[in-house]
Design an enzyme around this catalytic site. Sequence first.
Site, PDB file in Angstrom:
ATOM      1  N   PRO A 197       0.828  -1.217   0.000  1.00  0.00           N
ATOM      2  CA  PRO A 197       0.000   0.000   0.000  1.00  0.00           C
ATOM      3  C   PRO A 197       0.859   1.263   0.000  1.00  0.00           C
ATOM      4  CG  PRO A 197      -0.788  -1.566   1.648  1.00  0.00           C
ATOM      5  CD  PRO A 197       0.517  -2.091   1.152  1.00  0.00           C
ATOM      6  N   GLY A 226       2.047   3.892  -4.990  1.00  0.00           N
ATOM      7  CA  GLY A 226       1.717   4.674  -6.177  1.00  0.00           C
ATOM      8  C   GLY A 226       1.072   3.892  -7.297  1.00  0.00           C
ATOM      9  N   THR A 266      -2.251   3.333  -7.895  1.00  0.00           N
ATOM     10  CA  THR A 266      -3.364   4.107  -8.446  1.00  0.00           C
ATOM     11  C   THR A 266      -2.861   5.371  -9.135  1.00  0.00           C
ATOM     12  OG1 THR A 266      -4.762   3.278  -6.656  1.00  0.00           O
ATOM     13  CG2 THR A 266      -5.568   5.173  -7.891  1.00  0.00           C
ATOM     14  N   GLU A 317      16.236   2.478  28.311  1.00  0.00           N
ATOM     15  CA  GLU A 317      16.596   2.977  26.986  1.00  0.00           C
ATOM     16  C   GLU A 317      18.101   3.181  26.855  1.00  0.00           C
ATOM     17  OE1 GLU A 317      14.429   2.902  24.766  1.00  0.00           O
ATOM     18  OE2 GLU A 317      12.735   2.575  26.111  1.00  0.00           O
ATOM     19  N   HIS A 331      19.613  -0.158  25.813  1.00  0.00           N
ATOM     20  CA  HIS A 331      19.493  -0.418  24.370  1.00  0.00           C
ATOM     21  C   HIS A 331      20.508   0.403  23.577  1.00  0.00           C
ATOM     22  CE1 HIS A 331      15.986  -2.915  24.654  1.00  0.00           C
ATOM     23  NE2 HIS A 331      15.232  -1.975  25.194  1.00  0.00           N
ATOM     24  N   ASP A 355      10.242  -6.355  23.879  1.00  0.00           N
ATOM     25  CA  ASP A 355      11.611  -6.697  23.489  1.00  0.00           C
ATOM     26  C   ASP A 355      11.806  -8.211  23.468  1.00  0.00           C
ATOM     27  OD1 ASP A 355      12.085  -3.978  23.486  1.00  0.00           O
ATOM     28  OD2 ASP A 355      12.770  -3.972  25.568  1.00  0.00           O
TER      29      ASP A 355
END
Length: 678
Positions: free
Chosen positions: A197, A200, A202, A418, A421, A493
Site C-alpha cells: 500500500p 503509487g 493508483t 533505553e 538499548h 523486546d
Amino acid sequence: MLNGFYKNLSLWLVIGLLLVMLFNLFNQPQVRDQHIPFSDFLNQLDQGKVTDVTVQGRTLIGILSDGGTFTTYTPEDPDLMRLIREKKVTINARPPEETPVLLTILISWFPMLLLIGVWVFFMRQMQGGGGRGPMSFGKSKARMQSDKQNKVTFADVAGIEEAKEELQEVIEFLKNPQRFQRLGGKIPKGVLLIGPPGTGKTLLARAIAGEANVPFFNLSGSDFVEMFVGVGAARVRDMFEQGKKNAPCIIFIDEIDAVGRHRGAGLGGGHDEREQTLNQLLVEMDGFESAEGVILVAATNRPDVLDPALLRPGRFDRQVAVPNPDILGRTQILEVHMGKVPLDEDVDPEVIARGTPGFSGADLANLVNEAALGAARQDKKLVEMEDFEAAKDKVMMGKPRRSAIISEKERLTTAYHEAGHAIVAAVIPGTDPVHKVTIIPRGRALGLTMQLPTEDRHTYSKQQLEDNIAILMGGRIVEEVVLSQMTTGAANDIKRATDIARSMVCEFGMSDVLGPMVYGDKEEEIFLGREITQHKSVSEETSRGIDKEIRAIIDRNYRRAHAILMEKRQVLDSMAKALLDRETLDADEIARLVKGMSLEEALKPLPKDPSVKKRRAASRVSKGHVEKADDSSMEDGVTDFIDDEEEPLPPEKAKPRRSRARAKNPEDVVEKNDENDA
C-alpha cells in the site's frame, strides 16, 4: 438517461409536495373571528346585540354592537333569515369558497405519487446508492476519465522508474500500434500492478490516463458485486462492451482482489455470486483480440489470493512490481512533494531520504505535509529542516504525550532501560547507528530508542540478526542488574527477540545443530486471506531441539549484551542521568557519551558548519526545476525504530496480542512494526 430521469422525477415530487402545502396554507379562510355555538348566536340575536351578518354558504359571520366579531356554522333552518330580518339586522351574502381544480387534483393524486416516490427511493437504495434506476442493474459502473479533471502525467510520478518504463510501452502501442505489429508483436491484454500500500499503483493508473490520450475507464473491484444474483457478471459484460465501442481504450480496476479471489475458497464450496463475476471476467479477458485495443490494467496489494486463471498469459500477461522506493527514489519523491512547499535553504531531500528507509511514496507525502503543518503552527514563512525532523519523529514514533503524569521511579526505570538499548547498539560494530533516544512518552510507549540504517537492506546476515537480539536484550539486563527488578516494559523486546530467534531456526536455516531445513508447515485459508492454522510436521524430539536452539541463541546474545553493559557501567549511569535531565538525546550526544566524555562535554552543542548550508543550497540549485507533487493517498508510515518500552496495562485490561504470521524474509522480522494496540 434513466439516472437523470429518476433524479428529475424525485425533484418534481418534492416540488409538488411543496405546492400542496403552500396551497393549503394560503387558501385557508383568513378569518380570525371568534367561533361561537349557533345557540349563543340565537341568544345574542334575541338580545339585540347583533348589528350585521354576512352569509357565506353555511358559514355566518356577524358583528356585535360592541364592535366584536364572531363566526358560527348555521344548520338548514328556513326561519333563520326571517328571524334576522325581524331584528332589523343588516344581511350581506357572499358566494361559497371553491377549491382550485389544480389543488383538488394534487390532493387526490398525492398518495399515488408518494407511493411511486417511495418505491423509486427503495429501489435506488437496494442498488447500493449507485445512482442508477431499477432497470439498469446490469450496467457497468465504470467512469470515463475526463480531460477537464486534474490531469496526472508520468512527470508527476517519481521513484518507480522501472514500472513507468513497463507502462510507457503500453501507451506507445496505443499511440503507434504499427511499430509493434510489423514485427509480429502483440500488446499485453492485461497489466497487473503489484505492490504494498502507498507505493503509487493508483497514481500510475492516473498517469496512464493522462499520457495515453485515449478513453480511460476506472472502477473498483467492489463495484461489480451487489446483492442481486447475476448483476456482477452482467456488469462485466457491459464494461467490456463499453470498452469495445470506445477502442482503443484502457480499463482500470482498482483493488481487483475484491472480485478476483481464488475460486472454491468459500465455506462449503458453494458457487457464489463473486465466482460468477470472476468467471465472466476470465471469459471476457480471453475472448477479445488485442487488435481491438482494449487493455485491462488492475492493481492489488494481495496477489497471493488471486485466482491462478486470472494471472496466466493471455489475461494478465504482464505483472508490474511497484515496490517501496530506495534512497534515490525517496529523494526524487521528496523533491516532487517539496515542489509545493516553500523551503528554507538548509532543507536537503537526500538527508531526509537517508533517514526514512522503508517509507513508501504515501509515507513521504505524509511526511512533507506534517512538516508543513508543523511550520504553520509556529507561524513560520518557510519549512525548515527541524520541521522535517519533528515530522519524521511524529510519523515514526508517534506524537509526544508531554501531559502524561509519570512517576520519578518509572522515569528512572525508563531512562536506564533505553540507555541499555542505546549503549549495546552503539558498541556492537556493524549495527545501525542510534538516531535518537527519548524517555518522552509517545503513543503507548514510555520511551524509545530509534536506529536508522545508513543504506537500504534487502537481506540480513546471521550476525546482524544476533546483534539485533543482543540490542533487544539490553533493556531487560539493565533492569535486572542495575535496578534489581523486572518490569513489563521489556515484554515487547522479549517477544521480538524470540520471533527473530525462532525464524532463524525454523525458516532461515541458521542453526548449526538443526541445519538448513524449514520446520513447521504453514497453510493459509484463502477465503479468509490470512494464516489461521499451522500444521505440525515435526516430531517431539525435533520440537525439543528447536526450543533448545532458540534458547541457546537468546542466551548467547544475552550474555554478550550483559558483558558490554558491565564494561560501560559508568557510561550507562551518565546516559541515564542525561536522559532524566534532557529527556531526549541525539546521535552526536550518544556517540560522545559512549566515547567516555564527561556529561558536560558530551551535551555541549556543536557549532554549526556554514559550509554545509552552502553545499545543500548549491545541490538544490544544481538539480534544476522541481516536479509537481503527485497525488498519492496518505497512508500510515512504516516505522523502523528498534525498540520501545511499552506502558504496562492493568492485568484486568490487558488484551492478548493477535497472532501474526512470521516473516518470510529477515527484513520483515527485524524492521516490522511494533504493535501497540490500545
